[in-house]
Write an enzyme that holds these catalytic residues in place. Structure first.
Site, PDB file in Angstrom:
ATOM      1  N   CYS A  89       0.809  -1.224   0.000  1.00  0.00           N
ATOM      2  CA  CYS A  89       0.000   0.000   0.000  1.00  0.00           C
ATOM      3  C   CYS A  89       0.836   1.265   0.000  1.00  0.00           C
ATOM      4  CB  CYS A  89      -0.950   0.012   1.197  1.00  0.00           C
ATOM      5  SG  CYS A  89      -2.205  -1.276   1.138  1.00  0.00           S
ATOM      6  N   GLN A 159      -4.688  -9.014   6.323  1.00  0.00           N
ATOM      7  CA  GLN A 159      -4.796  -7.629   6.767  1.00  0.00           C
ATOM      8  C   GLN A 159      -6.050  -7.425   7.623  1.00  0.00           C
ATOM      9  OE1 GLN A 159      -5.507  -4.834   3.551  1.00  0.00           O
ATOM     10  NE2 GLN A 159      -6.355  -6.445   2.261  1.00  0.00           N
ATOM     11  N   SER A 240     -10.874   0.785   4.340  1.00  0.00           N
ATOM     12  CA  SER A 240     -10.692   1.690   3.211  1.00  0.00           C
ATOM     13  C   SER A 240     -11.473   1.204   2.000  1.00  0.00           C
ATOM     14  CB  SER A 240      -9.208   1.815   2.865  1.00  0.00           C
ATOM     15  OG  SER A 240      -8.643   0.548   2.622  1.00  0.00           O
ATOM     16  N   HIS A 341      -8.867   4.246  -1.471  1.00  0.00           N
ATOM     17  CA  HIS A 341      -7.478   3.786  -1.373  1.00  0.00           C
ATOM     18  C   HIS A 341      -7.096   3.033  -2.647  1.00  0.00           C
ATOM     19  CE1 HIS A 341      -3.805   2.081  -0.062  1.00  0.00           C
ATOM     20  NE2 HIS A 341      -4.252   1.111   0.729  1.00  0.00           N
ATOM     21  N   CYS A 371       0.585   2.210   6.549  1.00  0.00           N
ATOM     22  CA  CYS A 371       0.822   0.792   6.836  1.00  0.00           C
ATOM     23  C   CYS A 371       0.885   0.032   5.513  1.00  0.00           C
ATOM     24  CB  CYS A 371      -0.265   0.226   7.734  1.00  0.00           C
ATOM     25  SG  CYS A 371      -1.942   0.325   7.079  1.00  0.00           S
TER      26      CYS A 371
END
Length: 385
Positions: A89, A159, A240, A341, A371
């Site tokens: 990311c 995640q 997100s 995102h 992150c």
């Protein structure tokens, strides 16, 4: 010692999944940002020495070094190369780091950094799996790794699980996360209504504004959503948004400023990256921020504005708790819970917003952190000039 300056930064609107940018080729999204960057800075494109772009899941339309194909799709000079980077990311932010490091080393004078991602066309890796089903060691990126298995055992890697573990460890209730998410949407709507994004945005066809923010969301609506995992705290509202978009920045040396008559808008004050627990995965912004402040001699109170990616609500809330940062200086125009995102583009997008908001408010220092998969985080500190 050489300095690296930001002289231009633009981004497309961020489209929601299946929205106005869904049909756009990701190289065309990148090309759109690149053309606008060249037009706005007035730089001869042939003087650019490299194009560094972030992008994840480089398959299908995102394969084949999309940094290079975006530049060519923009009709820009063939002699300018490009390279695509993947730090999960944080790829777009890492692109800024690599571009700045090329300038700081004295080996390059003009470098473009950015990123592009169309998640409508190329979903997240393993998106065919249920979001609630963590990756195991038999089918994920660690399949067959005896070294991984010896060090971390057979614990699942996800995640979503990481975000749940953060909420649990830091004692963050679902209600607090929903209040944070609502604030993100309200800030994003306010920023759009006040025209705060106008200078950084380059409309793409009929898409002239970010599609993610929800004007009609409420705590009641969020409370009605089912958790992503049975018994969990996370919901879609606390994650997100899956998005499409691109962004690009131009970094320059002192010599390039003189040779091309450019005006520096910010100086790159600090660049670093740090790792943390890969199973909890999303906590690295905390030690990364601590390292950056230690190396620069700054305190969190010296930072006028922060952009920390809202991958999940508990990521930011845990970071705020441990750093003591002021929530009123953090993601002041909303974050990824509201604005989306677009993975590989997000780091460059956040940097573009950070620069413009420092200029709007007159702040001096801006800090960005994200992150990243594998338990990593980049930190960039810029100083407005």
């Amino acid at each position: 010692m050489p300095e690296a300056y930001i002289v231009g930064a633009v981004r497309t609107p961020v489209g929601r999944r299946g929205g106005g940018l869904a049909a756009a080729h990701p190289a065309d999204l990148g090309a759109h940002a690149l053309r606008a960057l060249m037009d706005r800075t007035g730089v001869d494109p042939a003087a650019v020495e490299d194009v560094v772009f972030g992008c994840l899941d480089t398959v299908g339309p995102q394969a084949g070094d999309i940094a290079r194909t975006s530049w060519l799709a923009a009709g820009l000079p063939e002699e300018v190369p490009g390279v695509t980077v993947d730090r999960q990311c944080g790829s777009g932010q890492q692109a800024v780091h690599f571009a700045a490091q090329g300038v700081l080393s004295g080996t390059q004078d003009l470098v473009v950094a950015g990123g592009t991602q169309n998640m409508s066309q190329v979903p997240l890796a393993y998106a065919t799996r249920r979001a609630t089903e963590p990756l195991g060691l038999t089918d994920g990126p660690f399949a067959g790794s005896a070294g991984w298995r010896a060090r971390y055992g057979d614990r699942p890697v996800s995640q979503f699980l990481g975000a749940e573990l953060i909420a649990e460890k830091w004692g963050i209730p679902r209600t607090a996360m929903e209040e944070f998410a609502l604030r993100s949407h309200r800030r994003a709507v306010r920023a759009a209504d006040e025209g705060r994004f106008d200078r950084e945005l380059v409309p793409y066809g009929p898409v002239t504004a970010d599609e993610g923010p929800r004007r009609d969301t409420s705590l009641a609506r969020m409370a009605a959503l089912p958790p992503l995992a049975e018994g969990g705290r996370l919901t879609a509202a606390l994650s997100s948004q899956i998005s499409d978009g691109a962004a690009a920045l131009l970094l320059a040396s002192d010599r390039a400023l003189r040779d091309h008559g450019l005006t520096p808008r910010a100086r790159v004050h600090h660049l670093s990256v740090r790792g943390d627990d890969p199973l909890r995965m999303l906590t690295a912004p905390i030690p990364a921020t601590a390292l950056a402040l230690k190396k620069t001699g700054l305190t969190i109170d010296d930072i006028d504005l922060v952009e920390i990616n809202e991958a999940f609500a508990p990521v930011v809330l845990a970071w705020l708790k441990d750093t003591g940062a002021d929530p009123e200086r953090t993601n002041v125009n909303g974050g990824a819970l509201a604005l989306g995102h677009p993975l590989g583009a997000s780091g460059a997008k956040l940097m573009t917003t950070l620069l413009h908001e420092l200029e709007r408010t007159g702040g001096r220092y801006g800090l960005q952190t994200m992150c990243e998969g594998g338990g990593q985080a980049n930190v960039t500190i810029i100083e407005r000039l």
